[in-house]
Design an enzyme around this catalytic site. Structure first.
Site, short mmCIF file in Angstrom:
data_model
loop_
_atom_site.label_atom_id
_atom_site.label_comp_id
_atom_site.label_asym_id
_atom_site.label_seq_id
_atom_site.Cartn_x
_atom_site.Cartn_y
_atom_site.Cartn_z
CB SER A 1 -0.98 0.00 1.17
OG SER A 1 -0.32 -0.30 2.37
CG HIS B 1 -4.05 -1.23 -1.98
ND1 HIS B 1 -4.64 0.01 -1.94
CD2 HIS B 1 -3.63 -1.48 -0.72
CE1 HIS B 1 -4.56 0.50 -0.72
NE2 HIS B 1 -3.96 -0.39 0.06
CE LYS C 1 -7.68 -0.05 1.23
NZ LYS C 1 -7.00 -1.00 2.11
C1 LIG Z 1 -7.03 -1.24 3.54
C2 LIG Z 1 -6.34 -2.49 3.79
C3 LIG Z 1 -6.85 -3.42 4.69
C4 LIG Z 1 -8.03 -3.13 5.55
O1 LIG Z 1 -9.21 -3.24 4.86
P1 LIG Z 1 -10.52 -2.49 5.41
O2 LIG Z 1 -11.63 -3.11 4.69
O3 LIG Z 1 -10.31 -1.06 5.10
O4 LIG Z 1 -10.56 -2.74 6.89
C5 LIG Z 1 -6.21 -4.64 4.80
N1 LIG Z 1 -5.10 -4.91 4.09
C6 LIG Z 1 -4.57 -4.03 3.23
C7 LIG Z 1 -3.34 -4.39 2.46
C8 LIG Z 1 -5.17 -2.79 3.06
O5 LIG Z 1 -4.62 -1.91 2.23
#
Ligand SMILES: *Cc1c(COP(=O)(O)O)cnc(C)c1O
Length: 391
Positions: free
Chosen positions: A181, A209, A241
């Site tokens: 990320s 992502h 996302k």
């Molecule tokens: C955003 C993210 C999460 C968390 O997901 P949410 O649904 O926002 O709780 C988990 N792992 C990664 C790699 C992320 O980027």
């Protein structure tokens, strides 16, 4: 009353303030999108994870609206009591089919999915191997499980191979982000899968992502590399996302999913997602299934942005994903760069230590299929005139 606590917290906050690490929220007065209203200004943003522009897409809003009329607002219970409604079931089945997995389970957030899966599978006799740059929720899951956690150098297969070979644990779990990320690069999944097979370790990929964005069918990094459930048994896909809703799906083979349903505490002891969210998420999956054009648009935007940055000699990091960080070095340079961009009406976050290593502060640009070429050009222009002179 509780003066000790008040003083303790005030000290901690003062420390954070002095270090310049205090985090602050901004209130958006508009829906998520390329342009957002904050205070009395409209800003062009390059920060969100809304990679396909689905957060405020009319197709999804309509699906959700109808679903609220059909199914109400709440699910009323946890999945295993009687909160597992038809829309949840259909979303799980759609995702299983979409990702080529036997079964899927819907969790309320990606954070909860990661905690739940790792804690359910691992115990003191397990050894967990995680990439140094893995998401916080994957680290927290390992901690919660009580298993021994080893962290290998970022995408370093040799290091991981040594750790695996040295491990006496009867069961080994290797966990990686699909797309990292803060760096935007992908894990070398084919090689990781081969290494795991050689050491009889289970591989889990958190593709928060990647899903919806990467791969010819938008299936994420597994789709990009053409990997199946046999090679990567545990896939975590988040819905907040690229898919523009909220929640997460975990997919895998029957033998694994059956156990997760029984043992994942973050699945069992929580109220099921509102059914209307599940309907909207299913509409988002359908969009992704047919969304080849918007993925092409996104890849074009990424290529255009990269070419612009490289032409002006910006220290762009190596990434094929919509996460395009510019490594500026010092934290104060990153903060000043972000401030200048904001002055010009552009929102780009400065990412600093401890989120990234000392000396690797960066501007983290994220692109969306909803951005226009002209908007990306506006960003390139501001980078040239306001940020480049700082470096
Ligand atoms: C955003 C993210 C999460 C968390 O997901 P949410 O649904 O926002 O709780 C988990 N792992 C990664 C790699 C992320 O980027």
């Amino acid at each position: 009353m509780s003066g000790i606590w008040q003083a303790h917290l005030a000290d901690r906050l003062a420390e954070r303030e002095t270090a310049g690490l205090m985090r602050r929220r901004r209130v958006l007065e508009s829906p998520q999108g390329p342009e957002v209203v904050i205070g009395d200004r409209t800003l062009l943003q390059f920060c969100s994870n809304d990679y396909l522009g689905l957060c405020a897409a009319p197709e999804l809003a309509e699906a959700m609206q109808t679903a609220v009329e059909d199914w109400g607002t709440g699910s009323g219970a946890s999945h295993l009591i009687n909160g597992h409604l038809r829309p949840h079931e259909e979303l799980e089945q759609s995702f299983a089919a979409f990702s080529g997995r036997d079964q899927a389970l819907l969790f309320s957030t990606g954070y909860m999915a990661n905690l739940g899966v790792i804690e359910a599978l691992c115990d003191r006799s397990t050894e967990i191997f995680e990439d140094r740059l893995n998401h916080a929720s994957l680290i927290d899951g390992a901690r919660l499980s009580g298993a021994r956690l080893r962290r290998y150098r970022h995408n370093d297969l040799e290091h991981l191979g040594l750790l695996l070979a040295a491990s006496p644990a009867p069961r080994k779990l290797v966990v990686t982000d699909g797309v990292f990320s803060m760096d935007g690069d992908m894990a070398p999944l084919p090689e990781l899968a081969a290494l795991c097979a050689a050491h009889d370790a289970l591989l889990m990929v958190d593709d928060a992502h990647g899903v919806g964005v990467m791969g010819p069918r938008g299936g994420g990094t597994l789709d990009w590399f053409g990997l199946s459930q046999d090679e990567v048994p545990i896939l975590v896909a988040t819905l907040g996302k690229a898919l523009g809703v909220s929640g997460a799906l975990v997919g895998g083979p029957d033998w694994l999913m059956r156990a997760l349903m029984q043992y994942a505490r973050t699945y069992i002891y929580t109220t099921a997602h509102p059914p209307a969210l599940a309907v909207a998420a299913r509409a988002a999956l359908e969009y992704v299934r047919q969304g080849h054009a918007s993925r092409m648009q996104l890849q074009m935007m990424v290529a255009h942005f990269r070419q612009g940055c490289l032409e002006m000699g910006l220290p762009l990091m190596e990434s094929q994903t919509p996460i395009q960080p510019i490594r500026v070095g010092e934290a104060r340079v990153a903060i000043e760069a972000a401030r200048r961009l904001e002055e010009s009406g552009l929102l780009v976050p400065a990412i600093r230590p401890p989120t990234v290593p000392e000396g690797e502060a960066r501007l983290r640009v994220t692109l969306s299929a909803a951005h226009s070429m002209a908007q990306v050009d506006r960003l390139l222009h501001a980078l040239r005139t306001r940020v480049l002179p700082l470096l």
